[in-house]
Structure formats: structure tokens, C-alpha cells
Design an enzyme around this catalytic site. Structure first.
Site, PDB file in Angstrom:
ATOM      1  N   TYR A 151       0.999  -1.160  -0.046  1.00 23.68           N
ATOM      2  CA  TYR A 151      -0.054   0.077   0.084  1.00 23.68           C
ATOM      3  C   TYR A 151       0.906   1.200   0.015  1.00 23.68           C
ATOM      4  CZ  TYR A 151      -3.475   3.365   1.578  1.00 23.68           C
ATOM      5  OH  TYR A 151      -4.289   4.555   1.591  1.00 23.68           O
ATOM      6  N   ASP A 246       9.054   3.054  -0.069  1.00 19.15           N
ATOM      7  CA  ASP A 246       8.180   3.743   0.582  1.00 19.15           C
ATOM      8  C   ASP A 246       8.416   3.261   2.019  1.00 19.15           C
ATOM      9  OD1 ASP A 246       5.960   4.476   1.939  1.00 19.15           O
ATOM     10  OD2 ASP A 246       4.348   3.742   0.669  1.00 19.15           O
ATOM     11  N   LYS A 274       4.085   9.140   9.005  1.00 20.20           N
ATOM     12  CA  LYS A 274       3.906   8.572  10.217  1.00 20.20           C
ATOM     13  C   LYS A 274       4.835   9.070  11.343  1.00 20.20           C
ATOM     14  CE  LYS A 274       1.057   5.014   8.327  1.00 20.20           C
ATOM     15  NZ  LYS A 274       0.950   4.196   7.081  1.00 20.20           N
TER      16      LYS A 274
HETATM   17  C1  LIG Z   1       0.389   4.709   5.762  1.00 19.59           C
HETATM   18  C2  LIG Z   1       0.897   4.358   4.596  1.00 19.59           C
HETATM   19  C3  LIG Z   1       1.008   5.287   3.416  1.00 19.59           C
HETATM   20  C4  LIG Z   1       0.201   6.232   3.301  1.00 19.59           C
HETATM   21  O1  LIG Z   1       0.379   7.250   4.351  1.00 19.59           O
HETATM   22  P1  LIG Z   1      -0.993   8.482   4.692  1.00 19.59           P
HETATM   23  O2  LIG Z   1      -0.385   9.123   5.726  1.00 19.59           O
HETATM   24  O3  LIG Z   1      -2.083   7.277   5.161  1.00 19.59           O
HETATM   25  O4  LIG Z   1      -1.490   8.923   3.551  1.00 19.59           O
HETATM   26  C5  LIG Z   1       1.964   4.900   2.313  1.00 19.59           C
HETATM   27  N1  LIG Z   1       2.739   4.086   2.230  1.00 19.59           N
HETATM   28  C6  LIG Z   1       2.820   3.094   3.384  1.00 19.59           C
HETATM   29  C7  LIG Z   1       3.913   2.266   3.311  1.00 19.59           C
HETATM   30  C8  LIG Z   1       2.102   3.264   4.433  1.00 19.59           C
HETATM   31  O5  LIG Z   1       2.140   2.403   5.490  1.00 19.59           O
END
Ligand SMILES: *Cc1c(COP(=O)(O)O)cnc(C)c1O
Length: 434
Positions: A151, A246, A274
Site C-alpha cells: 500500500y 516507501d 507516520k
Molecule cells: C500509511 C502508509 C501510506 C499512506 O500514508 P497516509 O499518511 O495514510 O497517506 C503510504 N505508504 C505506506 C507504506 C504506509 O504505511
């Protein structure tokens, strides 16, 4: 004990949920918060402190959701609260540069030497979306490769065979994503080295970037095979494809320097989020000077934000990273993590429940399956019905887990040995009851 458990009431949460669904789709502002996958109503939260979260009915829980990852110091950490209180007196947003933005950028770059420069945004979604645009602008190519079950936020081109909510609800592709967008996204199985090699060798002329969660945290917690990340690095470099890590979840989580430090791989672009916002909305993306110099206003790749680099968010981020920089921080959280890992694995074994447990740094997942989980397909083989009963049993015992089999759990520095012992004890009881 059992009687007390049966008496846990959620009346006020239920009432608030009813009001919420009248004015907010599904009553929530992010789908995974609804308890759709596990049944029941979401808890409405009143407050949180340290390792505990408190709902509006007066129930308390040991929290392993931690706002889906950010709260690595625990909730309402005194240092963050104090700094925010001071910052808020000076105004909440200016739309002009501040020294705080430079400070956080410096802290991030020091921890992630693969980056010379970094741009702040407001969420992880914005970070990955901007990173993809940057990779396309830099290479002049259109296609990207992502992996099934990973994701990367909810932007159009990345919402293809995605994890997290998309995995939980079994909708690999969202309605409203034009087929033309999805066509530029090639999706391959995680950890499948031959397939990624063959695909890049065949199609590199049209591929701008490979984006990957270096530890996959949105289909549970799937660890990368050693050869997976190193092959990705080698093959992308050879063909001029950019490698995007990511690390929105893994950054400052798997280790201080993220998964890239842990596995010793330098990506071309890193996405963060995060933890770096300390509980406020922040994302960031960065890379070497050569790559970042094409970002506007230095270069032709446009990307902007009214609230980007917001002083409150920068303050929470700076203080969080400074706190994490203290000696032995990751050793401490590592010890807590090992204790939880050993306890949960042992509890499942003693109760005779087939599970697979995976952990990277302080993120983890218990899959209800007897087979190793290495990708989306093997993750989906888990018994989600059993997970739901486990989730409910744990909630009744005051343990807050993510309401889906396909999410990671998180530990914080605020979790005590007693929290972890209680969690293990409860998990045994619940495993036994399955
Ligand atoms: C949480 C997450 C996102 C998205 O971040 P948001 O702040 O919710 O938009 C993207 N990539 C990874 C790996 C994530 O865990």
C-alpha cells in the site's frame, strides 16, 4: 474475570457511531477504522496516554495500533505536548518558510544518507504520489512497478492491487480509478526475484520507477527475502529505473535509519510519513541532489502544499526524532519487541493454534495460518474468521489490535513489561478459546 469481560460496555461508542454514519461515509474518515472486517462498531476514543488508549465508555486498552504507526514514543508524550504548547502560541500556519522546516529536513537527511534533499508534504499518500511524479519527470518514462499487497496511499495510479484497506475489503482496484491510470502500473508478486528481473529486462525503456515497501506492512507484516531488495537495487541501477523505498511505515520504525539502514540498501527516492510527524499530519520525500533538483521551483516537476511544512507538524516531528536519537532507544524498543514476539509465539503454540508471526523492528503481525507468508497470496491464505474472533477476544480483555488480519501491529517506547505480560497472558486465553 469472565463476568467482568462480558460486562464491557460500548454504549456511548455505539451512540456516537450512529450519529457519525449519518454525516460521514461509513462513520469514519479512513475505511480501516470501521470494524467492517471483524464485526461490531468502532470504538470512539476520548484520550490516550503512554501505551494506553481510552474510549468514551471509560474502557482502557493497551494500544498496539498507535494511530497506525506514528506514536512510537507512546501517546501524549510530555516532550511533544510541551513543545506543541509552546509552538501553538506563535501561530498555527504562515505559508512562508520557517527554520523548523530546515531543522526537520536536516534531521531526516542525517538519519537517511541516501537523501541530500527532502521536501515536506502533509501525508504519506502525498509523499508517494509526488515521488512517482518526480521519477517520471526525471526519467521521462511513464510506467511504474509496484508489488501486490503493498500500500502506497490512495492516489490513483498506486491504488492497484494495494494492501491495507484494499486488502481487508478485497477490492484490489478502487472504482473511480481510470483504466488508463492503472495501465501504467505494473503489479508483480512481492519477493518474486525472477519475475521482477525478467520484467525490467524486457520493459525498462518505459519504466520510470519501482516502488516498494522494503518491509511490507500493509498486508500484515511480510519480510523481504535478502535477495529481493538487493536484486531490486542492482537491476534498477543497471537500467536507469529509479528505486523508490516507501518507508512511510518502516522509517524510524524498523530501525532509526529505516529499512534501508537495516538491510543496507540505498534507494534513489525515500518516502517518509507516520513517525516523522509525531502524530501530526506529515509526509516527506527525498533523494540525491541530481534527482531532487528537478522538483519545482528548482526544476520542472510541480508539487506544492498550502500547509506543507506546517510549524506544529514540524515541531512534533523534530522533537520525536530528537527523542528517538537518545542512546539505546532502539535497543530498548527491541527488547520489548523480542519479549512480545517470544510470548505470542509461545502462547499460540501452547494453545495449539497454528500461527505465523513476523516482526521487523517494532512492527509485527500474527497470521492465522500454518504456512510461511512471503507475499500477498500466502497472506490471503490466513484464516480471517479466526483472526476476527482473536481480535474481539483481545479487545474484550483490554488489548487494542488493528481490526484486520492485513495490518501490522506496533510497539512504543511507552509499553511496559507489565503491558506485554498482560498481552501475552490474554493472548493465551483467547488462542485457547478459538
Ligand atoms: C500509511 C502508509 C501510506 C499512506 O500514508 P497516509 O499518511 O495514510 O497517506 C503510504 N505508504 C505506506 C507504506 C504506509 O504505511
Amino acid at each position: 474475570m469472565v463476568i467482568e469481560l462480558l460486562m464491557k460496555k460500548f454504549d456511548r461508542s455505539k451512540k456516537l457511531y450512529k450519529k457519525a454514519i449519518a454525516v460521514i461515509p461509513g462513520g469514519v474518515n479512513s475505511p480501516v477504522r470501521a470494524f467492517s472486517a471483524v464485526g461490531g462498531n468502532p470504538l470512539f476514543i476520548e484520550s490516550a496516554r503512554g501505551s494506553k488508549i481510552h474510549d468514551v465508555d471509560g474502557n482502557s486498552y493497551i494500544d498496539y495500533v498507535l494511530s497506525w504507526g506514528p506514536m512510537i514514543l507512546g501517546h501524549a508524550h510530555p516532550r511533544i505536548v510541551r513543545a506543541l504548547r509552546n509552538a501553538i502560541e506563535k501561530g498555527t500556519s504562515y505559508g512562508a518558510p520557517t527554520a523548523l522546516e530546515t531543522k526537520l529536513a536536516e534531521l531526516l537527511i542525517r538519519a537517511y544518507p541516501s537523501m541530500d534533499k527532502v521536501r515536506m508534504v502533509n501525508s504519506g499518500t502525498e509523499a508517494t504520489m509526488s515521488a512517482i511524479r518526480l521519477a517520471r519527470g526525471f526519467t521521462g518514462r511513464d510506467k511504474i512497478i509496484k508489488f501486490e499487497g503493498c500500500y502506497h496511499g490512495h492516489s490513483d495510479g498506486l491504488l492497484v492491487k494495494a494492501g491495507s484497506g484494499a486488502a481487508t475489503f478485497g477490492v484490489p482496484d478502487s472504482a473511480g480509478v481510470p483504466a488508463a491510470y492503472a495501465r501504467d502500473t505494473i503489479t508483480l508478486p512481492y519477493n518474486d526475484v525472477p519475475t521482477i528481473k525478467a520484467t525490467i529486462e524486457r520493459e525498462w525503456r518505459s519504466i520510470a520507477a519501482v516502488i516498494v515497501e522494503p518491509v511490507a506492512g500493509n498486508m500484515g507484516c511480510v519480510l523481504p527475502k535478502k535477495s529481493f531488495l538487493s536484486t531490486l537495487r542492482k537491476i534498477t541501477k543497471k537500467y536507469g529505473v529509479l528505486l523508490i523505498f516507501d518507508e512511510v511505515m518502516t522509517g524510524f520504525r524498523v530501525s532509526f535509519g529505516g529499512a534501508q539502514a537495516y538491510y543496507g540498501i540505498n534507494p534513489d527516492i525515500t518516502c517518509l510519513g507516520k513517525v516523522i510527524g509525531g502524530g501530526l499530519p506529515v509526509g516527506a520525500y527525498g533523494g540525491k541532489n541530481e534527482v531532487m533538483s528537478v522538483v519545482s521551483p528548482e526544476g520542472p516537476v510541480y508539487q506544492a502544499g498550502t500547509l506543507s511544512g506546517n510549524p506544529l507538524a514540524m515541531t512534533a516531528g523534530i522533537e520525536t526524532i530528537k527523542e528517538l536519537s537518545k542512546p539505546n532507544t532502539y535497543k530498548k524498543i527491541g527488547e520489548k519487541s523480542s519479549m512480545l514476539k517470544e510470548g505470542l509465539v509461545d502462547a499460540a503454540k501452547r494453545a495449539g493454534i497454528a500461527t505465523k508471526f513476523y516482526m521487523a523492528g517494532s512492527m509485527f503481525c500474527t497470521y492465522f495460518t500454518g504456512r510461511h507468508v512471503i507475499d500477498y497470496r500466502t497472506a490471503k491464505a490466513s484464516d480471517t474468521e479466526k483472526f476476527s474472533r482473536f481480535f474481539s477476544g483481545m479487545l474484550q480483555r483490554g488489548i487494542n489490535l488493528a481490526p484486520s488480519q492485513f495490518e501490522s501491529g506496533f510497539l512504543s517506547l511507552a509499553h511496559t513489561s507489565k503491558d506485554i505480560e498482560d498481552t501475552i497472558k490474554s493472548s493465551y486465553d483467547v488462542f485457547k478459546s478459538l
